[in-house]
Design a protein around this motif. Structure first.
Motif, short mmCIF file in Angstrom:
data_model
loop_
_atom_site.label_atom_id
_atom_site.label_comp_id
_atom_site.label_asym_id
_atom_site.label_seq_id
_atom_site.Cartn_x
_atom_site.Cartn_y
_atom_site.Cartn_z
N LEU A 80 19.08 27.48 64.90
CA LEU A 80 17.75 28.49 64.49
C LEU A 80 16.77 27.73 64.13
O LEU A 80 16.54 26.58 64.28
CB LEU A 80 18.42 29.22 63.15
N ALA A 81 15.69 28.67 64.17
CA ALA A 81 14.06 28.02 64.31
C ALA A 81 14.05 27.21 62.98
O ALA A 81 14.50 27.50 61.86
CB ALA A 81 13.10 28.99 64.10
N TYR A 82 13.41 25.97 63.13
CA TYR A 82 12.94 24.92 62.07
C TYR A 82 14.25 24.44 61.00
O TYR A 82 14.15 24.68 60.02
CB TYR A 82 12.01 25.64 61.31
N THR A 83 15.48 24.13 62.04
CA THR A 83 16.29 23.59 61.25
C THR A 83 16.70 22.27 61.87
O THR A 83 15.96 21.91 62.98
CB THR A 83 17.84 24.52 61.44
N ASP A 84 17.33 21.47 61.24
CA ASP A 84 17.77 20.16 61.75
C ASP A 84 18.06 20.20 63.21
O ASP A 84 17.51 19.42 64.22
CB ASP A 84 18.68 19.49 61.07
N GLU A 85 19.14 21.09 63.53
CA GLU A 85 19.78 21.20 65.13
C GLU A 85 18.74 21.44 65.87
O GLU A 85 18.56 20.87 67.20
CB GLU A 85 20.74 22.22 64.88
N GLU A 86 17.64 22.48 65.72
CA GLU A 86 16.67 22.97 66.63
C GLU A 86 15.63 21.64 66.66
O GLU A 86 15.25 21.45 67.93
CB GLU A 86 15.77 24.29 65.98
N ARG A 87 15.35 20.99 65.89
CA ARG A 87 14.34 19.96 65.93
C ARG A 87 14.87 18.83 66.54
O ARG A 87 14.16 17.96 67.25
CB ARG A 87 13.86 19.67 64.52
N GLN A 88 16.14 18.40 66.29
CA GLN A 88 16.90 17.18 67.16
C GLN A 88 16.83 17.88 68.60
O GLN A 88 16.55 16.88 69.43
CB GLN A 88 18.17 17.20 66.57
N ALA A 89 17.13 19.18 68.99
CA ALA A 89 17.16 19.18 70.30
C ALA A 89 15.82 19.22 71.04
O ALA A 89 15.77 19.06 72.27
CB ALA A 89 17.61 20.92 70.31
N THR A 90 14.81 19.87 70.04
CA THR A 90 13.50 19.38 70.68
C THR A 90 13.07 18.19 71.07
O THR A 90 12.41 17.77 72.09
CB THR A 90 12.27 19.97 69.52
N GLN A 91 13.50 17.25 69.98
CA GLN A 91 13.18 15.68 70.34
C GLN A 91 13.94 15.19 71.63
O GLN A 91 13.57 14.49 72.26
CB GLN A 91 13.74 15.02 69.14
N TYR A 92 15.32 15.93 71.77
CA TYR A 92 15.82 15.43 72.97
C TYR A 92 15.07 15.99 74.27
O TYR A 92 15.12 15.14 75.05
CB TYR A 92 17.22 16.26 73.00
N ILE A 93 14.62 17.17 74.25
CA ILE A 93 13.75 17.50 75.40
C ILE A 93 12.46 16.79 75.36
O ILE A 93 12.09 16.29 76.75
CB ILE A 93 13.32 18.77 75.26
N ILE A 94 11.93 16.30 74.46
CA ILE A 94 10.73 15.50 74.37
C ILE A 94 10.95 14.15 75.15
O ILE A 94 10.29 13.80 75.95
CB ILE A 94 10.14 15.30 73.02
N ASP A 95 12.03 13.50 74.69
CA ASP A 95 12.41 12.30 75.25
C ASP A 95 12.53 12.36 76.96
O ASP A 95 12.15 11.53 77.48
CB ASP A 95 13.87 11.71 74.61
N LEU A 96 13.25 13.21 77.16
CA LEU A 96 13.53 13.60 78.57
C LEU A 96 12.11 13.77 79.59
O LEU A 96 11.91 13.21 80.51
CB LEU A 96 14.44 14.77 78.95
N CYS A 97 11.17 14.50 78.73
CA CYS A 97 9.94 14.68 79.30
C CYS A 97 9.20 13.44 79.64
O CYS A 97 8.69 13.11 80.76
CB CYS A 97 9.20 15.95 78.76
N GLU A 98 9.11 12.64 78.71
CA GLU A 98 8.39 11.41 78.57
C GLU A 98 9.06 10.51 79.70
O GLU A 98 8.34 9.73 80.13
CB GLU A 98 8.63 10.91 77.03
N LYS A 99 10.43 10.53 79.81
CA LYS A 99 10.81 9.51 80.84
C LYS A 99 10.59 9.99 82.24
O LYS A 99 10.47 9.32 83.01
CB LYS A 99 12.64 9.99 80.81
N GLU A 100 10.25 11.19 82.42
CA GLU A 100 9.61 11.69 83.71
C GLU A 100 8.18 11.46 83.85
O GLU A 100 7.55 12.09 84.75
CB GLU A 100 9.82 13.48 84.04
N GLY A 101 7.46 10.79 82.73
CA GLY A 101 6.21 10.37 82.80
C GLY A 101 5.14 11.61 82.45
O GLY A 101 3.85 11.48 82.66
#
Lengths: 418, 418
Positions: free
Chosen positions: A29-50
């Motif tokens: 759910l929005a603004y929960t630990d699970e959602e924010r961790q998932a968001t960080q996972y996507i951020i890391d993948l995007c940064e890996k792609e430059g």
């Protein structure tokens, strides 16, 4: 060209869905630990792609792949990764992991585009937690006022303000999430249908012509709690029976507007005090009415008001209604619709033009730029359900189409031969 | 003779009602800290009056005032002090504090009786917490099997077994709470009406001729959760709309049985998953059907079954029903009814003969001994409600009548002049 790695996409989608609170389905759910961790996972993948990644003041993620001409507006795409309670694995997430796969495949092939490409992960698309939908895209499109959200609380009474603070976001700085029309060339959203139309019609792609905005109400019905054994039927003021009549009246009204595509739902009904031996004294209902025709939606809303007056009188109840939100239907961009049609025809994909009964972030992004939404099928039309399913084959078809459209708009400037 | 201290009664009632979890009304649910503390408060007061107090294996309190002839069976009276959620201050408590005041006034006047007098505080009379009513009196009357309660859980999932252990009670020793017919001469319960009849008819006392036992069901309705925007009305399997039809059908069935006094209530309706934008996939309802006529009650139950079949088919839902309990109507003792009538006439109190729509511990005690129940008025017929109210004047009238009847049955053996 256009070689995509669908195994990689499948793996990322699987990993993304490990971020979930335990339950029968996905609970992110929005603004929960699970959602924010998932968001960080996507951020890391995007940064890996430059990509250059920013998180705005409401939690939207904006990942940008540079274009060869930095003065040009961005070709943007995206969706969301927050979920309802006991959700499926594909709603929102498909649009995000498909966009990521587009970027990855462009990097694999060393394809540069003239326009920058933006991949956006919108915050709080679902209303499940705070009763407020597409919060992130509303903020980005300048459609959100601080007052709209400052008093929002979830079922446990936790305020959105508290959650914003917890994750370093700021309710007072909503306006900083706003962006201007100049920065976008187009916006594209790929999403699962969440309904049965494509499967019933045997089509692969649904190209959305317009989105039905929801009108939502909170209806409180006040009766009189009394003992279930010793209160004769004719002395009762049973709030739940009033609610039952309202729900059935709404169903009838929506059914008679079916040809115009209007739907009405009572998804929430809290009965108080909620004991076997007490006639219900108070009920709170959540009502959702949607249509692509404003006129038709108004017909159903008027029926609701008439029913309230009638039932209040007949049952000696008191009803009070609050309109939580009221979003107008939004048209998709005709040129972009035509472009997708062409691509489908070029590659032999079957498609249909259809309205979207569900709201999506694209309806807010349409205020900033020409926008389009397209669907891939949902098995049995199911969504917001643990059994929600879209095959990898259909996801691949959607991701491929997304890449083709992005490249058309972003314009390939060079391909480095390895 | 017969001097009672109603100020003292009022004070004890007030003190008793300080034992409550915070809320709009009284919250002193069965087997909670608040209820057990209140029970201890009553035990202390009884011991102060020289009574011998025992707590049985299910938590019933048995306080005994010796008679001059220890071989004689007891004249017993009592009620309960556990409450529903957001309850009033008088339901159950009035019968307990009135009984205590009878004992206190006998002590004040140094009145001894031939028969011992028992004051009983029954455990878990209300079904609000565990969906199971009059647990304590059932156990005492030998009507409770271990299997009836071992799997009971409250809304938070806390098992009754855990609560029993917590308060030193024992589910495995239920049979030890059982008592034999030989130990009782009669049983009397004073209670508030919890309905509007006395007030409407302008009577002071309601002498109960029989008690309508409740039949209770848990009905689970399984539909299909789906997206509220993108599922056309005719593709839905909305569990809540099925529940709404069931509730209205039950109301109609009970209304057509009104002349025979049968009532039906849906007091519980939990909607799952319970979000604005999801068509409800599953609903659980709690249904309570009561009547003093078994035949009439069966008519309503048959209507329920017919409605289930019809709605299952029409809406493509699956329904499963569990009968939680099924109690037969219970007649009160005719001699004891006549005795109360005489006392009322002697002192000029107005009275009416009436059935009780609500269940009470007396209906189980009637299995052990000749028993009677009598009512005092509830303002506006309200009960199980924070606004429940019975005047001190009416409570005093009830307590006086209780004392007169106890003395008639227990027989005054001596009065010491001070």
């Amino acid at each position: 060209m256009c070689i995509m790695n669908f195994k990689r996409l499948e793996h990322t989608l699987g990993k993304l869905n490990t971020f979930s609170k335990q339950g029968q389905g996905i609970n992110r759910l929005a603004y929960t630990d699970e959602e924010r961790q998932a968001t960080q996972y996507i951020i890391d993948l995007c940064e890996k792609e430059g990509m250059e990644v920013n998180v705005d003041t409401v939690g939207n993620v904006i990942a940008r792949r540079k274009g060869t001409n930095s003065a040009l507006p961005a070709v943007a795409c995206g969706s969301h990764i927050d979920s309802v309670y006991e959700a499926g694995k594909y709603d929102g997430t498909v649009g995000v992991v498909a966009a990521l796969e587009v970027i990855r495949s462009l990097n694999d092939d060393n394809i540069r585009t003239e326009h920058p490409i933006e991949m956006i992960v919108f915050a709080c698309e679902e209303s499940a937690r705070f009763g407020f939908s597409t919060l992130g895209s509303k903020a980005m499109a300048g459609l959100l006022k601080k007052e709209d959200i400052t008093n929002l609380k979830d079922k446990q009474g936790i305020s959105i303000q508290r959650e914003f603070s917890k994750y370093g976001l700021n309710v007072n700085e909503i306006k900083e999430a706003e962006r201007s029309k100049e920065v976008f060339k187009v916006f594209l959203e790929l999403h699962i249908e969440q309904g049965p139309v494509l499967e019933k019609e045997g089509k692969q792609i649904g190209i959305v012509t317009g989105i039905a905005g929801p009108t939502r109400f909170k209806l409180q019905i006040q009766g009189q709690a009394s003992h279930s054994g010793s209160t004769p039927m004719n002395y009762r003021k049973d709030a739940f029976l009033g609610a039952a009549e309202i729900a059935l009246t709404l169903e009838e009204a929506a059914q008679s507007e079916a040809s115009r595509g209007t739907v009405a739902t009572v998804g929430v009904c809290d009965v108080n005090p909620g004991a076997m031996n007490i006639v219900p004294g108070m009920v709170e209902m959540g009502i959702d009415i949607r249509g692509i025709s404003i006129e038709s939606r108004e017909v159903v809303i008027k029926e609701l008001y008439h029913a309230m007056q009638r039932i209040e009188k007949q049952r000696e109840l008191k009803m009070s209604i609050i309109k939580l939100n009221d979003e107008a239907p939004v048209k998709m961009d005709e040129n972009m619709i035509d472009s997708i049609k062409e691509t489908c025809e070029q590659y032999g994909n079957t498609y249909t033009l259809m309205p979207s009964g569900a709201g999506h972030d694209v309806m807010n992004m349409a205020q900033l730029s020409p926008s389009v939404l397209f669907f891939i099928p949902s098995r049995n039309g199911l969504s917001h359900n643990p059994e929600e399913y879209t095959s990898l084959e259909h996801i691949a078809m959607g991701a491929f189409l997304l890449k083709e459209e992005i490249l058309k708009h972003a314009k390939v400037s060079q391909k480095l031969v390895r």
